[in-house]
Scaffold this active site. Structure first.
Site, PDB file in Angstrom:
ATOM      1  N   ASP A 190       0.838  -1.197   0.000  1.00 41.55           N
ATOM      2  CA  ASP A 190       0.000   0.000   0.000  1.00 41.55           C
ATOM      3  C   ASP A 190       0.880   1.257   0.000  1.00 41.55           C
ATOM      4  O   ASP A 190       1.860   1.329   0.744  1.00 41.55           O
ATOM      5  CB  ASP A 190      -0.865  -0.022   1.274  1.00 41.55           C
ATOM      6  CG  ASP A 190      -1.914   1.066   1.304  1.00 41.55           C
ATOM      7  OD1 ASP A 190      -2.819   1.036   0.453  1.00 41.55           O
ATOM      8  OD2 ASP A 190      -1.829   1.951   2.187  1.00 41.55           O
TER       9      ASP A 190
ATOM     10  N   GLU B  56       1.562  -0.581  -5.098  1.00 41.02           N
ATOM     11  CA  GLU B  56       0.622   0.476  -5.440  1.00 41.02           C
ATOM     12  C   GLU B  56       1.428   1.765  -5.390  1.00 41.02           C
ATOM     13  O   GLU B  56       1.703   2.294  -4.328  1.00 41.02           O
ATOM     14  CB  GLU B  56      -0.530   0.540  -4.426  1.00 41.02           C
ATOM     15  CG  GLU B  56      -1.566   1.567  -4.830  1.00 41.02           C
ATOM     16  CD  GLU B  56      -2.120   2.415  -3.686  1.00 41.02           C
ATOM     17  OE1 GLU B  56      -3.164   3.034  -3.882  1.00 41.02           O
ATOM     18  OE2 GLU B  56      -1.510   2.487  -2.600  1.00 41.02           O
TER      19      GLU B  56
HETATM   20  C1  NOJ Z   1      -4.471   2.967  -0.867  1.00 36.20           C
HETATM   21  C2  NOJ Z   1      -5.609   2.048  -0.557  1.00 36.20           C
HETATM   22  O1  NOJ Z   1      -5.947   1.340  -1.714  1.00 36.20           O
HETATM   23  C3  NOJ Z   1      -6.743   2.923  -0.059  1.00 36.20           C
HETATM   24  O2  NOJ Z   1      -7.933   2.197   0.095  1.00 36.20           O
HETATM   25  C4  NOJ Z   1      -6.316   3.540   1.249  1.00 36.20           C
HETATM   26  O3  NOJ Z   1      -7.310   4.458   1.666  1.00 36.20           O
HETATM   27  C5  NOJ Z   1      -4.994   4.292   1.102  1.00 36.20           C
HETATM   28  N1  NOJ Z   1      -4.019   3.565   0.347  1.00 36.20           N
HETATM   29  C6  NOJ Z   1      -4.393   4.592   2.443  1.00 36.20           C
HETATM   30  O4  NOJ Z   1      -3.915   3.420   3.036  1.00 36.20           O
END
Ligand code: NOJ
Length: 505
Positions: free
Chosen positions: A189, A250
């Site tokens: 993440d 991500e």
């Molecule tokens: C990306 C995640 O996909 C999202 O759902 C989240 O709110 C943010 N990162 C913060 O962790």
């Protein structure tokens, strides 16, 4: 169990499970790990290679679980560690791998470190700078004694201080904890976060909210050089376990060149390519994105990933404007070289729920910025009975979703569920699908025609009228009915086995 092949992720179909919304075994209205376990046969029949579990860790769910209070335990609402172990064992028994979410940029404010006032593990300052939260508003919150702490997301998600050796050691240990439990990989993440520019300089003058700049410009809190040191620490840990343990980033960065820096034999394996998700439903727009993505993959030295929907963006049925278009875009995606990430419920053709009452919305971004991601997180309709198999779900399921339930779609040969199954079955068997290359065939402006080798042609019609397929051969799969003369109606995609070439099965 046939698991093997360390490079499995290169052309895998990975199914994202949002545990809160997937399946509820104990009937409390929140999905759980036993619920996922109970649906493994469904997932095996769907034909996915892996599941990615969004966070199920101990959490106050201020951001749906992306606010972790204990990185080594399961939240009681989702089950227990024993449930997790059973899920992994059973998934592996069915040849389904399991990827878990890792949230290293921030913890929950309920994490023992934050609760114990270990401020050196977080980013505290006497004065805030001009950074804004991605969810809107300032990225700083003041505590009683007048200091401020940084949170790039909600105030309940304080950013960790990755300059602190204890933070680094802790996450190396967390990686090992889940690898020991048998996970096949991690979805990282905010993988471009963690390290901030020295001195926390202001972003400075800008025209709109900082959140709108993300991915276009360099900001001092994302994509800093130092983040790569972390991945270089992690990679040997992943590689020290057998069976191809991987990590997918991500990362929202400003150029393909910068994205490429995250991938490689000494860093992460893959990064999400969100460009496809952003493309309009038009042949030209898809072609531009596909060409760019493939060039990017070349740069990165690893096959790209394709995504149409996830838990952060409106579902693609709604984004593209119809179920027919969503089905066509899916057939295009599943024929492209690389790996595909599916989001739970897209195989049922679920639309975004647009009319949730405001008081039921739970996304912190809604409270701070007025934009809500709840509409793609509505629980999955399993049965045609009242409640679609859920009792008092945490978000209400539209009553008309009984018609979209897995139960109703199960035996309907024309259902979206059966389209996904057929596509994934063919993808497994056909030598032209999965990895490999593609070439573009001549086609009118509104039509996209791609040949995967050997001999599989994908034609997508995004125009207003029917078009001839343009190649001779057998239609293996079609996203919707074709005309009697074999022409392809608007908003339809087909997979054709070219005459004279050898089909996969
Ligand atoms: C990306 C995640 O996909 C999202 O759902 C989240 O709110 C943010 N990162 C913060 O962790």
């Amino acid at each position: 169990m046939l698991l093997g092949n360390d490079d499995w992720w290169r052309d895998a179909v990975v199914y994202q499970v949002y545990p809160r919304s997937f399946a509820d075994a104990n009937g409390d209205g929140t999905g759980d790990l036993q619920g996922v376990r109970g649906r493994l046969d469904y997932l095996a029949r769907l034909g996915v290679d892996a599941i990615w579990l969004s966070p199920f860790y101990t959490s106050p769910l201020a951001d749906g679980g992306y606010d972790v209070a204990d990185y080594r335990d399961v939240d009681p609402r989702f089950g227990t560690l024993a449930d997790f172990d059973a899920l992994v064992a059973e998934a592996h028994g069915k040849d389904i791998r399991v990827i878990v979410d890792l949230v290293p940029n921030h913890s929950s404010d309920q994490h023992p470190w934050f609760q114990a006032g270990l401020r050196d593990r977080y980013i505290f300052r006497d004065e805030p700078n001009d950074w804004e939260s991605i969810f809107g508003g300032p990225a700083w919150t003041r505590v009683e004694d007048g200091q401020w702490y940084l949170h790039l997301f909600a105030p309940e998600q304080p950013d960790l201080n990755w300059d602190h050796p204890e933070v680094r050691a802790e996450f190396r240990d967390i990686l090992r904890f889940w690898l020991e439990r048998g996970v096949d990989g991690f979805r990282v993440d905010v993988a471009h976060g963690m390290v901030k520019a020295a001195g926390l300089p202001d972003v400075g003058a800008k025209d709109g909210p900082q959140a709108e700049m993300l991915g276009d410009e360099q900001v001092p809190y994302f994509d800093q050089d130092g983040v790569h040191d972390i991945y270089r620490e992690w990679r040997p840990i992943l590689d020290s376990y057998p069976g191809g343990r991987m990590a997918v980033a991500e990362a929202w960065v400003s150029s393909p060149e910068r994205l490429a820096r995250y991938i490689g034999p000494d860093e992460l394996h893959q990064a999400f390519n969100f460009e496809f998700m952003m493309a309009d439903f038009h042949a030209k727009s898809f072609r531009t994105v596909i060409e760019k993505s493939l060039a990017e993959a070349e740069l990165v030295g690893a096959p790209t990933t394709w995504v149409l929907s996830n838990h952060d963006k409106p579902r693609h049925v709604t984004r593209h404007g119809s179920l027919a278009r969503a089905r066509a875009a899916t057939l295009l995606m599943l024929a492209l070289p690389g790996s595909a990430y599916l989001y739970n419920g897209e195989e049922l053709g679920l639309p975004e729920v647009l009319d949730l009452p405001d008081e039921l919305r739970q996304d912190p971004a809604f409270l701070r910025r007025g934009e809500s991601r709840d509409g793609c997180r509505v629980p999955i309709p399993w049965t045609s009975g009242p409640g679609c198999g859920w009792r008092d779900p945490w978000l209400p399921i539209p009553p008309e979703w009984t018609a979209l339930s897995a139960e109703v779609q199960e035996d309907d040969p024309g259902s979206t569920l059966n389209l996904y199954r057929a596509a994934l079955r063919l993808r497994r068997r056909h030598p032209a699908l999965g990895g490999g290359t593609l070439s573009w065939l001549d086609s009118p402006e509104d039509v996209l025609a791609v040949e995967r080798h050997p001999g599989l042609v994908v034609v997508l019609n995004t125009g207003e009228g029917p078009v001839p397929p343009g190649v001779a051969g057998e239609v293996l799969l079609s996203s919707g009915p074709l005309a009697a003369d074999g022409s392809i109606p608007p908003d339809t995609a087909v997979w054709i086995q070219r005459s004279g070439s050898v089909a996969g099965d």
